[in-house]
Each structure stands twice: as C-alpha cells, then as structure tokens.
Design a protein around this motif. Structure first.
Motif, PDB file in Angstrom:
ATOM      1  N   ASN A 146      -1.184  10.948 -69.162  1.00  0.00           N
ATOM      2  CA  ASN A 146      -2.465  10.240 -69.140  1.00  0.00           C
ATOM      3  C   ASN A 146      -2.306   8.887 -68.090  1.00  0.00           C
ATOM      4  O   ASN A 146      -3.290   8.624 -67.436  1.00  0.00           O
ATOM      5  N   ASN A 147      -1.396   7.994 -68.904  1.00  0.00           N
ATOM      6  CA  ASN A 147      -0.144   8.287 -68.118  1.00  0.00           C
ATOM      7  C   ASN A 147       0.998   7.258 -68.897  1.00  0.00           C
ATOM      8  O   ASN A 147       0.523   6.107 -69.472  1.00  0.00           O
ATOM      9  N   CYS A 148       2.165   7.830 -69.043  1.00  0.00           N
ATOM     10  CA  CYS A 148       3.243   7.055 -69.748  1.00  0.00           C
ATOM     11  C   CYS A 148       3.552   6.141 -68.750  1.00  0.00           C
ATOM     12  O   CYS A 148       3.360   5.880 -67.421  1.00  0.00           O
ATOM     13  N   VAL A 149       4.242   5.011 -69.168  1.00  0.00           N
ATOM     14  CA  VAL A 149       4.879   3.866 -68.294  1.00  0.00           C
ATOM     15  C   VAL A 149       6.452   4.439 -67.953  1.00  0.00           C
ATOM     16  O   VAL A 149       6.955   4.904 -68.983  1.00  0.00           O
ATOM     17  N   GLY A 150       6.384   4.387 -66.806  1.00  0.00           N
ATOM     18  CA  GLY A 150       7.785   4.736 -66.165  1.00  0.00           C
ATOM     19  C   GLY A 150       8.261   3.881 -64.879  1.00  0.00           C
ATOM     20  O   GLY A 150       7.625   3.138 -64.710  1.00  0.00           O
ATOM     21  N   PHE A 151       9.114   4.547 -64.241  1.00  0.00           N
ATOM     22  CA  PHE A 151       9.638   4.107 -63.052  1.00  0.00           C
ATOM     23  C   PHE A 151       8.447   3.697 -61.989  1.00  0.00           C
ATOM     24  O   PHE A 151       8.578   2.673 -61.252  1.00  0.00           O
ATOM     25  N   SER A 152       7.390   4.702 -61.755  1.00  0.00           N
ATOM     26  CA  SER A 152       6.565   4.602 -60.639  1.00  0.00           C
ATOM     27  C   SER A 152       5.621   3.520 -60.999  1.00  0.00           C
ATOM     28  O   SER A 152       4.691   3.092 -59.930  1.00  0.00           O
ATOM     29  N   ASN A 153       5.174   3.285 -62.264  1.00  0.00           N
ATOM     30  CA  ASN A 153       4.126   2.287 -62.757  1.00  0.00           C
ATOM     31  C   ASN A 153       4.668   1.350 -63.470  1.00  0.00           C
ATOM     32  O   ASN A 153       3.735   0.351 -64.285  1.00  0.00           O
ATOM     33  N   TYR A 154       5.827   0.774 -63.554  1.00  0.00           N
ATOM     34  CA  TYR A 154       6.308  -0.132 -64.584  1.00  0.00           C
ATOM     35  C   TYR A 154       5.893  -1.467 -63.945  1.00  0.00           C
ATOM     36  O   TYR A 154       5.358  -2.315 -64.782  1.00  0.00           O
ATOM     37  N   LYS A 155       5.939  -1.653 -62.613  1.00  0.00           N
ATOM     38  CA  LYS A 155       5.304  -3.282 -62.217  1.00  0.00           C
ATOM     39  C   LYS A 155       4.087  -3.244 -62.460  1.00  0.00           C
ATOM     40  O   LYS A 155       3.690  -4.446 -62.993  1.00  0.00           O
ATOM     41  N   PHE A 156       3.242  -2.142 -62.379  1.00  0.00           N
ATOM     42  CA  PHE A 156       1.832  -2.079 -62.458  1.00  0.00           C
ATOM     43  C   PHE A 156       1.508  -2.663 -64.057  1.00  0.00           C
ATOM     44  O   PHE A 156       0.635  -3.435 -64.326  1.00  0.00           O
ATOM     45  N   PHE A 157       2.338  -1.784 -64.899  1.00  0.00           N
ATOM     46  CA  PHE A 157       2.108  -1.934 -66.302  1.00  0.00           C
ATOM     47  C   PHE A 157       2.497  -3.667 -66.910  1.00  0.00           C
ATOM     48  O   PHE A 157       1.805  -4.211 -67.539  1.00  0.00           O
ATOM     49  N   VAL A 158       3.591  -4.304 -66.273  1.00  0.00           N
ATOM     50  CA  VAL A 158       3.974  -5.750 -66.282  1.00  0.00           C
ATOM     51  C   VAL A 158       2.886  -6.446 -65.897  1.00  0.00           C
ATOM     52  O   VAL A 158       2.186  -7.530 -66.641  1.00  0.00           O
ATOM     53  N   LEU A 159       2.260  -6.221 -64.904  1.00  0.00           N
ATOM     54  CA  LEU A 159       1.104  -6.985 -64.013  1.00  0.00           C
ATOM     55  C   LEU A 159      -0.279  -6.840 -65.044  1.00  0.00           C
ATOM     56  O   LEU A 159      -0.947  -7.667 -65.287  1.00  0.00           O
ATOM     57  N   PHE A 160      -0.630  -5.709 -65.463  1.00  0.00           N
ATOM     58  CA  PHE A 160      -1.654  -5.466 -66.248  1.00  0.00           C
ATOM     59  C   PHE A 160      -1.519  -6.332 -67.935  1.00  0.00           C
ATOM     60  O   PHE A 160      -2.450  -6.961 -68.066  1.00  0.00           O
ATOM     61  N   LEU A 161      -0.391  -6.331 -68.257  1.00  0.00           N
ATOM     62  CA  LEU A 161      -0.123  -7.098 -69.550  1.00  0.00           C
ATOM     63  C   LEU A 161      -0.369  -8.805 -68.893  1.00  0.00           C
ATOM     64  O   LEU A 161      -1.072  -9.266 -69.836  1.00  0.00           O
ATOM     65  N   ALA A 162       0.168  -9.014 -67.951  1.00  0.00           N
ATOM     66  CA  ALA A 162       0.059 -10.382 -67.562  1.00  0.00           C
ATOM     67  C   ALA A 162      -1.256 -10.956 -67.371  1.00  0.00           C
ATOM     68  O   ALA A 162      -2.034 -11.798 -67.768  1.00  0.00           O
ATOM     69  N   TYR A 163      -2.160  -9.976 -66.553  1.00  0.00           N
ATOM     70  CA  TYR A 163      -3.555 -10.276 -66.148  1.00  0.00           C
ATOM     71  C   TYR A 163      -4.511 -10.229 -67.490  1.00  0.00           C
ATOM     72  O   TYR A 163      -5.532 -10.983 -67.747  1.00  0.00           O
ATOM     73  N   LYS A 261       8.504 -12.290 -52.514  1.00  0.00           N
ATOM     74  CA  LYS A 261       7.709 -12.608 -53.672  1.00  0.00           C
ATOM     75  C   LYS A 261       6.186 -12.962 -53.508  1.00  0.00           C
ATOM     76  O   LYS A 261       5.547 -12.927 -54.438  1.00  0.00           O
ATOM     77  N   LYS A 262       5.767 -12.734 -52.262  1.00  0.00           N
ATOM     78  CA  LYS A 262       4.451 -12.876 -52.104  1.00  0.00           C
ATOM     79  C   LYS A 262       3.588 -11.675 -52.528  1.00  0.00           C
ATOM     80  O   LYS A 262       2.526 -11.616 -52.495  1.00  0.00           O
ATOM     81  N   TYR A 263       4.207 -10.299 -52.694  1.00  0.00           N
ATOM     82  CA  TYR A 263       3.847  -9.332 -53.194  1.00  0.00           C
ATOM     83  C   TYR A 263       3.947  -9.220 -54.740  1.00  0.00           C
ATOM     84  O   TYR A 263       3.289  -8.507 -55.298  1.00  0.00           O
ATOM     85  N   TRP A 264       4.666 -10.062 -55.629  1.00  0.00           N
ATOM     86  CA  TRP A 264       4.746  -9.899 -56.801  1.00  0.00           C
ATOM     87  C   TRP A 264       3.781  -9.832 -57.873  1.00  0.00           C
ATOM     88  O   TRP A 264       3.494  -9.082 -58.817  1.00  0.00           O
ATOM     89  N   MET A 265       2.713 -10.690 -57.218  1.00  0.00           N
ATOM     90  CA  MET A 265       1.438 -10.848 -58.221  1.00  0.00           C
ATOM     91  C   MET A 265       0.473  -9.853 -57.921  1.00  0.00           C
ATOM     92  O   MET A 265      -0.559  -9.710 -58.645  1.00  0.00           O
ATOM     93  N   PHE A 266       0.703  -9.100 -56.932  1.00  0.00           N
ATOM     94  CA  PHE A 266      -0.442  -7.870 -56.578  1.00  0.00           C
ATOM     95  C   PHE A 266       0.211  -6.383 -57.237  1.00  0.00           C
ATOM     96  O   PHE A 266       1.163  -6.166 -56.861  1.00  0.00           O
ATOM     97  N   PRO A 267      -0.832  -5.719 -57.581  1.00  0.00           N
ATOM     98  CA  PRO A 267      -0.458  -4.177 -58.232  1.00  0.00           C
ATOM     99  C   PRO A 267      -0.354  -3.385 -56.991  1.00  0.00           C
ATOM    100  O   PRO A 267      -1.071  -2.283 -57.003  1.00  0.00           O
ATOM    101  N   ILE A 268       0.684  -3.725 -55.917  1.00  0.00           N
ATOM    102  CA  ILE A 268       1.000  -2.526 -55.070  1.00  0.00           C
ATOM    103  C   ILE A 268       2.544  -2.320 -55.405  1.00  0.00           C
ATOM    104  O   ILE A 268       3.297  -3.078 -55.696  1.00  0.00           O
ATOM    105  N   TYR A 269       2.778  -1.059 -54.857  1.00  0.00           N
ATOM    106  CA  TYR A 269       4.337  -0.707 -55.176  1.00  0.00           C
ATOM    107  C   TYR A 269       5.191  -1.360 -54.361  1.00  0.00           C
ATOM    108  O   TYR A 269       5.258  -1.545 -52.998  1.00  0.00           O
ATOM    109  N   THR A 270       6.130  -2.168 -54.905  1.00  0.00           N
ATOM    110  CA  THR A 270       7.193  -3.084 -54.099  1.00  0.00           C
ATOM    111  C   THR A 270       8.516  -2.674 -54.766  1.00  0.00           C
ATOM    112  O   THR A 270       9.574  -3.475 -54.482  1.00  0.00           O
TER     113      THR A 270
END
Length: 312
Positions: A146-163, A261-270
C-alpha cells in the motif's frame, strides 16, 4: 472466489484505512487552521497573511512527500538474481537443503551478493524464487503493497516525517496564543473555540510522537543502517559486522539524499544506486570481493546492495 483471494481483497481494503484516517485528519486540520483560525479568529491582516503563507508552504511539502511515499512502487531485484532454468529445476527437485545450497552457491558466483544468513547460507526467497540481494527482505505484511518503506521511497519517508513534524510544530506554535485566549475566555465563545483547542492538542500530540520516529531514522541514515540491521548486524561471508555498510556520515547521507544538497529537501528521487548494488566501506576484507572492487574518491570500495524493506 477462493478464500485466499477474499483474504487478499480484505487486506487491500484494510490497508487503506490508515491512509483515509490521515487524510481526514489533515483535511480537518487545514479547515480548522485556515478557516476557523486565520479567517474567522485572527483580526490582524498582516499576521493572518504571514501565517497562511508559511502554513501552505509546509502543507504542500508535507502532502507532496506523503503521497510520494505511499505511491512509489517498491523496488524489486533485477533478473540476474533469478535462478537460470536448469538450476531452478534442480533446486526444486532437490530435497536436501545442503545440496540446494550448493546449487545456490554456484549461481551466486559473480553476483554482487556478500551477505549470508546467520548460519552462513545463501539468502534465497522460496516464495519469489530469487536469490536475495544484500539487505533485501521479503515483506510478509505487504506482499501486496500500500506502501511499505523501502529503497525506492526511503528519502520520501524521511522527508514526510520531517515535514509532518514541521507542520505540527508550526500549527502548535501559532495556535498557542489563541488557545490560551479561548481557554481564559478572552475571546468570544464561538464554534471556532472547539477547533482551535482541539487543533492545538492534536498538533502537539503528533509532533511529540513524530519527533522520536524522525530522530530514530536520522540516526539510521547517519549510520547507513536499516531497521533490521539496527537490531541484528548483517552477516558477511566472514562474520557479522554492524558497520559493514557505513561509509562515513557525509556519504551515508548522500546514499539516501544524493550528492546535490539543493535537492535534499524536495521529495524527488535522488538516492544512490538501484537497490541491487551499493558501496560498502572496506572492512573485514573478503577475498572474494576483491574481484568486484570499485575505486571511488581515491578509496577502494565495493558494490553491494542496500535497504531491507524492499521485496525479493
């Protein structure tokens, strides 16, 4: 319809309950803050506008990272980790585990697989019929995701927690003075009172709970560990090593967030890598790894794989 399919449909339906709940809470918080607080309660236009601008900034980033987290497709091992047809038939016909392991050991030669089970066996998923890349695990909970947290979305998950944490913190901080005024009857007792009082309690409660989870995952990122590795060190061919995948704090951060680093705060895959192979520090040197050594930044590193939540 077979019982298995009925159960699977029920699981899929139930998996959306947390998503619906979160969206209802966020939708209500938007209404309570924008309409009940800013439009109907705050008299000062300058304060009202500044609150609305910052609120919508956090709100957009929060929603963006949240939907990227739940909508990103989980990574899967590449075809090279599947058993060739002949070896697959031999493996399925063989009944002795030791002989099965011999078959797997022949296939795994040449693959970027350096970790083993606790008993030293090649990690193989009998359900998906593939050799597991390093740090890859089959998730029994989200066989359907539905979705689990894994390699493909881990950055998004951390940013989700931050925001989400910033979203709650901003709401709680700006609502506090009006919470006190309603509580002490300095403002008229209108229907906005309930929304403002409840909004403060909900924002403060979620902030405290998310803060601990966010801090824990920042620690994991800094150490380049998965949640499983935090409790059980990965086992390499020559033994367990809890820091086997750590490349130093800055490179560990780059593994998740990327080099720019300019992309770190955006939920785009990097994030680095493809989920099948990633660099690991030179530790407890395994002679079999030398053949696939890689020169990076003047240091000899090796290609291995990464996060444990994605599916095999």
């Amino acid at each position: 319809m077979a019982p298995h399919h009925v159960l699977k449909c029920c699981q899929r339906s139930l998996s959306w309950i947390p998503v619906i709940f979160i969206n209802l809470v966020v939708g209500w918080s938007y209404y309570a803050y924008v309409v009940e607080l800013c439009i109907l309660t705050i008299p000062n236009n300058a304060e009202k506008i500044s609150y609305l601008v910052v609120f919508h900034l956090f709100f957009i980033m929060f929603i963006w990272s949240y939907w990227k987290t739940i909508c990103s497709r989980p990574a899967n091992p590449s075809k090279e980790f599947c058993l060739p047809k002949v070896e697959k038939e031999q493996y399925e016909k063989e009944e002795h585990p030791d002989t099965q392991q011999e078959i797997l050991k022949k296939v795994v030669v040449g693959l970027p697989v350096y970790t083993r089970t606790g008993t030293g066996a090649v990690r193989y998923c009998d359900r998906c019929l593939v050799i597991k890349p390093d740090r890859c695990h089959h998730c029994s909970t989200c066989d359907m995701v539905n979705n689990c947290v894994g390699f493909s979305n881990y950055k998004f998950f951390v940013l989700f927690l931050a925001y989400s944490m910033l979203y709650c913190a901003f709401i709680a901080a700006t609502v506090l003075q009006y919470f006190i005024k309603f509580w002490t009857n300095q403002l008229p007792d209108t229907h906005a009172k309930f929304h403002v009082l409840f909004l403060f309690f909900v924002a403060a409660m979620f902030f405290i709970s998310i803060l601990s989870l966010f801090s824990y995952h920042l620690w994991l990122v800094g150490k380049n560990r998965t949640t499983i590795e935090a409790f059980r060190a990965p086992v390499f061919r020559n033994g367990p090593d809890k820091n086997g995948f750590s490349l130093g704090f800055s490179r560990n951060m780059a593994e998740v967030f990327g080099d720019q680093k300019k992309y770190w705060m955006f939920p785009i895959y990097t994030s680095h890598g493809d989920g099948n192979s990633f660099v690991t520090r030179l530790v407890n040197l395994d002679p079999e790894q030398i053949a696939v050594g890689l020169q990076i930044n003047g240091k000899r590193l090796f290609m291995v794989s990464w996060f444990d939540f994605f599916h095999s």
